[in-house]
Design a protein around this motif. Structure first.
Motif, PDB file in Angstrom:
ATOM      1  N   GLY A   1       0.847  -1.177   0.000  1.00 23.09           N
ATOM      2  CA  GLY A   1       0.000   0.000   0.000  1.00 23.09           C
ATOM      3  C   GLY A   1       0.885   1.230   0.000  1.00 23.09           C
ATOM      4  N   VAL A   2       0.460   2.279  -0.682  1.00 24.74           N
ATOM      5  CA  VAL A   2       1.263   3.495  -0.795  1.00 24.74           C
ATOM      6  C   VAL A   2       0.385   4.704  -0.491  1.00 24.74           C
ATOM      7  CG1 VAL A   2       2.655   4.948  -2.323  1.00 24.74           C
ATOM      8  CG2 VAL A   2       2.790   2.455  -2.515  1.00 24.74           C
ATOM      9  N   SER A   3       0.901   5.610   0.323  1.00 27.50           N
ATOM     10  CA  SER A   3       0.170   6.841   0.638  1.00 27.50           C
ATOM     11  C   SER A   3      -0.032   7.688  -0.613  1.00 27.50           C
ATOM     12  CB  SER A   3       0.953   7.651   1.681  1.00 27.50           C
ATOM     13  OG  SER A   3       0.416   8.942   1.804  1.00 27.50           O
ATOM     14  N   THR A   4      -1.216   8.258  -0.727  1.00 23.47           N
ATOM     15  CA  THR A   4      -1.498   9.152  -1.854  1.00 23.47           C
ATOM     16  C   THR A   4      -0.678  10.425  -1.778  1.00 23.47           C
ATOM     17  OG1 THR A   4      -3.380  10.003  -0.578  1.00 23.47           O
ATOM     18  CG2 THR A   4      -3.843   8.312  -2.222  1.00 23.47           C
ATOM     19  N   GLU A   5      -0.052  10.686  -0.626  1.00 24.18           N
ATOM     20  CA  GLU A   5       0.786  11.876  -0.470  1.00 24.18           C
ATOM     21  C   GLU A   5       2.157  11.702  -1.110  1.00 24.18           C
ATOM     22  OE1 GLU A   5      -0.275  14.754   0.937  1.00 24.18           O
ATOM     23  OE2 GLU A   5      -2.223  13.756   1.016  1.00 24.18           O
ATOM     24  N   LEU A   6       2.520  10.465  -1.423  1.00 28.42           N
ATOM     25  CA  LEU A   6       3.828  10.201  -2.013  1.00 28.42           C
ATOM     26  C   LEU A   6       3.758  10.266  -3.535  1.00 28.42           C
ATOM     27  CD1 LEU A   6       5.038   7.223   0.222  1.00 28.42           C
ATOM     28  CD2 LEU A   6       5.989   9.530   0.170  1.00 28.42           C
ATOM     29  N   PRO A   7       4.863  10.635  -4.173  1.00 26.09           N
ATOM     30  CA  PRO A   7       4.887  10.619  -5.639  1.00 26.09           C
ATOM     31  C   PRO A   7       4.876   9.185  -6.134  1.00 26.09           C
ATOM     32  CG  PRO A   7       7.079  11.029  -4.770  1.00 26.09           C
ATOM     33  CD  PRO A   7       6.148  11.060  -3.596  1.00 26.09           C
ATOM     34  N   ASP A   8       4.812   9.000  -7.434  1.00 25.20           N
ATOM     35  CA  ASP A   8       4.845   7.648  -7.986  1.00 25.20           C
ATOM     36  C   ASP A   8       6.072   6.915  -7.475  1.00 25.20           C
ATOM     37  OD1 ASP A   8       2.539   7.629  -9.400  1.00 25.20           O
ATOM     38  OD2 ASP A   8       3.423   8.276 -11.302  1.00 25.20           O
ATOM     39  N   VAL A   9       5.847   5.780  -6.839  1.00 20.13           N
ATOM     40  CA  VAL A   9       6.972   5.080  -6.214  1.00 20.13           C
ATOM     41  C   VAL A   9       7.305   3.759  -6.901  1.00 20.13           C
ATOM     42  CG1 VAL A   9       6.530   6.097  -3.957  1.00 20.13           C
ATOM     43  CG2 VAL A   9       5.445   3.930  -4.558  1.00 20.13           C
ATOM     44  N   GLU A  10       6.469   3.325  -7.848  1.00 17.86           N
ATOM     45  CA  GLU A  10       6.749   2.032  -8.489  1.00 17.86           C
ATOM     46  C   GLU A  10       8.143   2.003  -9.098  1.00 17.86           C
ATOM     47  OE1 GLU A  10       2.217   2.600  -9.008  1.00 17.86           O
ATOM     48  OE2 GLU A  10       4.017   3.839  -8.834  1.00 17.86           O
ATOM     49  N   ASP A  11       8.477   3.021  -9.898  1.00 13.11           N
ATOM     50  CA  ASP A  11       9.794   3.064 -10.526  1.00 13.11           C
ATOM     51  C   ASP A  11      10.895   3.251  -9.494  1.00 13.11           C
ATOM     52  OD1 ASP A  11       8.640   2.709 -12.989  1.00 13.11           O
ATOM     53  OD2 ASP A  11       8.668   4.841 -13.524  1.00 13.11           O
ATOM     54  N   LEU A  12      10.613   4.055  -8.462  1.00 17.06           N
ATOM     55  CA  LEU A  12      11.618   4.284  -7.426  1.00 17.06           C
ATOM     56  C   LEU A  12      11.979   2.986  -6.712  1.00 17.06           C
ATOM     57  CD1 LEU A  12      10.332   7.598  -5.767  1.00 17.06           C
ATOM     58  CD2 LEU A  12      12.268   7.323  -7.313  1.00 17.06           C
ATOM     59  N   LEU A  13      10.966   2.198  -6.372  1.00 19.61           N
ATOM     60  CA  LEU A  13      11.214   0.932  -5.680  1.00 19.61           C
ATOM     61  C   LEU A  13      11.986  -0.039  -6.570  1.00 19.61           C
ATOM     62  CD1 LEU A  13       7.792   0.306  -3.876  1.00 19.61           C
ATOM     63  CD2 LEU A  13       9.947   1.034  -2.846  1.00 19.61           C
ATOM     64  N   ASP A  14      11.615  -0.053  -7.834  1.00 25.37           N
ATOM     65  CA  ASP A  14      12.274  -0.977  -8.773  1.00 25.37           C
ATOM     66  C   ASP A  14      13.729  -0.567  -8.989  1.00 25.37           C
ATOM     67  OD1 ASP A  14      12.870  -2.882 -10.659  1.00 25.37           O
ATOM     68  OD2 ASP A  14      11.641  -2.001 -12.245  1.00 25.37           O
ATOM     69  N   GLU A  15      13.947   0.716  -9.280  1.00 21.66           N
ATOM     70  CA  GLU A  15      15.288   1.184  -9.616  1.00 21.66           C
ATOM     71  C   GLU A  15      16.227   1.201  -8.406  1.00 21.66           C
ATOM     72  OE1 GLU A  15      14.653   4.965 -11.370  1.00 21.66           O
ATOM     73  OE2 GLU A  15      13.528   4.159 -13.082  1.00 21.66           O
ATOM     74  N   THR A  16      15.679   1.497  -7.228  1.00 20.51           N
ATOM     75  CA  THR A  16      16.531   1.656  -6.050  1.00 20.51           C
ATOM     76  C   THR A  16      16.705   0.360  -5.269  1.00 20.51           C
ATOM     77  OG1 THR A  16      15.678   3.915  -5.878  1.00 20.51           O
ATOM     78  CG2 THR A  16      16.939   3.079  -4.009  1.00 20.51           C
ATOM     79  N   TYR A  17      15.624  -0.418  -5.150  1.00 21.60           N
ATOM     80  CA  TYR A  17      15.676  -1.641  -4.345  1.00 21.60           C
ATOM     81  C   TYR A  17      15.437  -2.922  -5.148  1.00 21.60           C
ATOM     82  CZ  TYR A  17      15.528   1.206  -0.085  1.00 21.60           C
ATOM     83  OH  TYR A  17      15.809   2.103   0.925  1.00 21.60           O
ATOM     84  N   ALA A  18      15.236  -2.800  -6.463  1.00 24.32           N
ATOM     85  CA  ALA A  18      14.847  -3.948  -7.285  1.00 24.32           C
ATOM     86  C   ALA A  18      13.613  -4.624  -6.690  1.00 24.32           C
ATOM     87  CB  ALA A  18      15.998  -4.946  -7.405  1.00 24.32           C
ATOM     88  N   CYS A  19      12.680  -3.784  -6.251  1.00 22.61           N
ATOM     89  CA  CYS A  19      11.458  -4.258  -5.590  1.00 22.61           C
ATOM     90  C   CYS A  19      10.274  -4.021  -6.523  1.00 22.61           C
ATOM     91  CB  CYS A  19      11.259  -3.518  -4.271  1.00 22.61           C
ATOM     92  SG  CYS A  19       9.619  -3.736  -3.522  1.00 22.61           S
ATOM     93  N   VAL A  20       9.639  -5.123  -6.953  1.00 26.86           N
ATOM     94  CA  VAL A  20       8.433  -5.038  -7.780  1.00 26.86           C
ATOM     95  C   VAL A  20       7.337  -5.818  -7.057  1.00 26.86           C
ATOM     96  CG1 VAL A  20       7.379  -5.496 -10.020  1.00 26.86           C
ATOM     97  CG2 VAL A  20       9.822  -4.928  -9.881  1.00 26.86           C
ATOM     98  N   PRO A  21       6.453  -5.117  -6.319  1.00 27.77           N
ATOM     99  CA  PRO A  21       5.418  -5.813  -5.544  1.00 27.77           C
ATOM    100  C   PRO A  21       4.463  -6.611  -6.422  1.00 27.77           C
ATOM    101  CG  PRO A  21       5.626  -3.520  -4.859  1.00 27.77           C
ATOM    102  CD  PRO A  21       6.398  -3.663  -6.127  1.00 27.77           C
ATOM    103  N   GLU A  22       3.852  -7.617  -5.832  1.00 27.62           N
ATOM    104  CA  GLU A  22       2.831  -8.401  -6.533  1.00 27.62           C
ATOM    105  C   GLU A  22       1.659  -7.513  -6.930  1.00 27.62           C
ATOM    106  OE1 GLU A  22      -0.525 -11.644  -5.242  1.00 27.62           O
ATOM    107  OE2 GLU A  22       1.491 -11.935  -4.432  1.00 27.62           O
TER     108      GLU A  22
END
Length: 356
Positions: free
Chosen positions: A220-241
């Motif tokens: 789950g992601v707060s609506t107050e945060l910017p788009d985080v999908e790319d950030l998680l992937d690029e920074t942590y190699a994290c792609v949630p289900e």
């Protein structure tokens, strides 16, 4: 007057006038001599005092308004009459950006020519440094937040770098010491999820310990945060289900009911502590972080009492959590009452006489 609510530090339902306030002030007095004899709260100026009062502007966000009230009450109690001006529909960032350039050469020429473009409605604005840096210097902010793939760091700027960027753009205002508290976001999970995935629940646990399992998790992601999908992937190699966006209160509810496995929201949200969530630190700087800072017009900067710096130092991470608790939930206090409560608890103001 006696307010009652669940206090994050004292026992539940203890009234404002309870004895621990005196004990707190006494304990703090051992560290800070000023705490042994705090000033009495002073009301906002009225009558003739309004003519010489400073105007402190703030946007409509409840936390912003409460922080602004903290500074204003401290100023009023130190013989610096200050009025809080709540500008509904405007952010503190926009107000600060206007103040930052009021009185520039171009503005002065306009004023001398009889124009009305010079904005001197207020002397102080409380704003957050990250959006202010982006507003005042978009190019500098873009450069500052460029990812650093060679060392594995994401695009979030360090708070001290944001302060320097803002200071470089202030032509007719001064940035006073920002709050000790850093407003940051983190990944939160329940203790059950932590045990399932072998995550140590210690204070310094970072998101790297869970990132490898992202493919099995619903985030789950707060609506107050910017788009985080790319950030998680690029920074942590994290792609949630799967990834769901909603407000922070709903994210807490979804976490504790196991409808999601992890959530990204602000570290100071009261729900994280209330439900003993495990918070994972964003060590690779994928998510933004910043501070509150008083932006003060050069017209009055030399007259501002030292209490403003003292307030900034006292507003640390624990204080931010306390203040958010006070304005959170069904029995939330309004910003003015919450600010008074916190200042008294910290020994920065004497207990008001009408608390009985």
């Amino acid at each position: 007057m006696t307010f009652q609510r669940r206090d994050p530090i004292m026992p539940a339902r203890m009234p404002f006038s309870a004895a621990p306030f005196g004990a707190c002030a006494l304990a703090l007095g051992l560290l800070l001599s000023s705490c042994s004899d705090p000033p009495q709260p002073a009301p906002e100026p009225t009558g003739e005092d309004i003519e010489r009062a400073w105007h402190l502007a703030v946007g409509s966000d409840p936390l912003d308004r409460t922080i602004a009230q903290v500074y204003a009450m401290a100023l009023n109690s130190h013989e610096a009459p200050t009025i809080v001006v709540e500008e509904d529909g405007q952010t503190a960032v926009g107000l600060a950006a206007e103040l930052a350039h009021t009185g520039t050469e171009e503005a002065s020429e306009t004023e001398e020519a009889g124009g009305e473009d010079v904005d001197d409605r207020y002397e102080i604005v409380i704003a957050r440094t990250m959006p202010l840096a982006e507003t005042l210097d978009p190019d500098g902010y873009a450069e500052l937040t460029a990812p650093e793939p060679e060392n594995g760091l994401g695009p979030a700027a360090a708070p001290e770098d944001l302060v320097r960027l803002v200071e470089a753009q202030l032509t007719e205002a001064e940035l006073f010491e920002p709050t000790a508290a850093v407003l940051r976001s983190g990944v939160h999970i329940t203790s059950v999820t932590a045990e399932t995935y072998g995550v140590d629940g210690g204070e310094d646990t970072d998101f790297d310990t869970l990132a490898a399992d992202c493919g099995d998790l619903v985030f789950g992601v707060s609506t107050e945060l910017p788009d985080v999908e790319d950030l998680l992937d690029e920074t942590y190699a994290c792609v949630p289900e799967d990834l769901r966006r909603t407000d922070e209160d709903t994210l807490v509810e979804l976490l504790i009911t196991a409808e999601i496995d992890a959530a990204l929201f602000t570290a100071s949200h009261p729900g994280a502590a209330d439900h003993a969530l495990v918070s994972l630190e964003d060590v690779r700087r994928a998510l933004p972080e910043d501070q509150y800072a008083p932006i003060v017009s050069l017209r009055v900067a030399d007259e501002v009492p030292a209490v403003v710096e003292e307030i900034s130092a006292a507003l640390d991470d624990e204080a931010l959590l306390t203040i958010r608790r006070l304005i959170y939930g069904d029995d939330a206090l309004d910003p003015e009452d919450a600010a008074t409560y916190w200042l008294v608890e910290e020994g920065l103001l004497a207990e008001p006489e009408d608390w009985g």
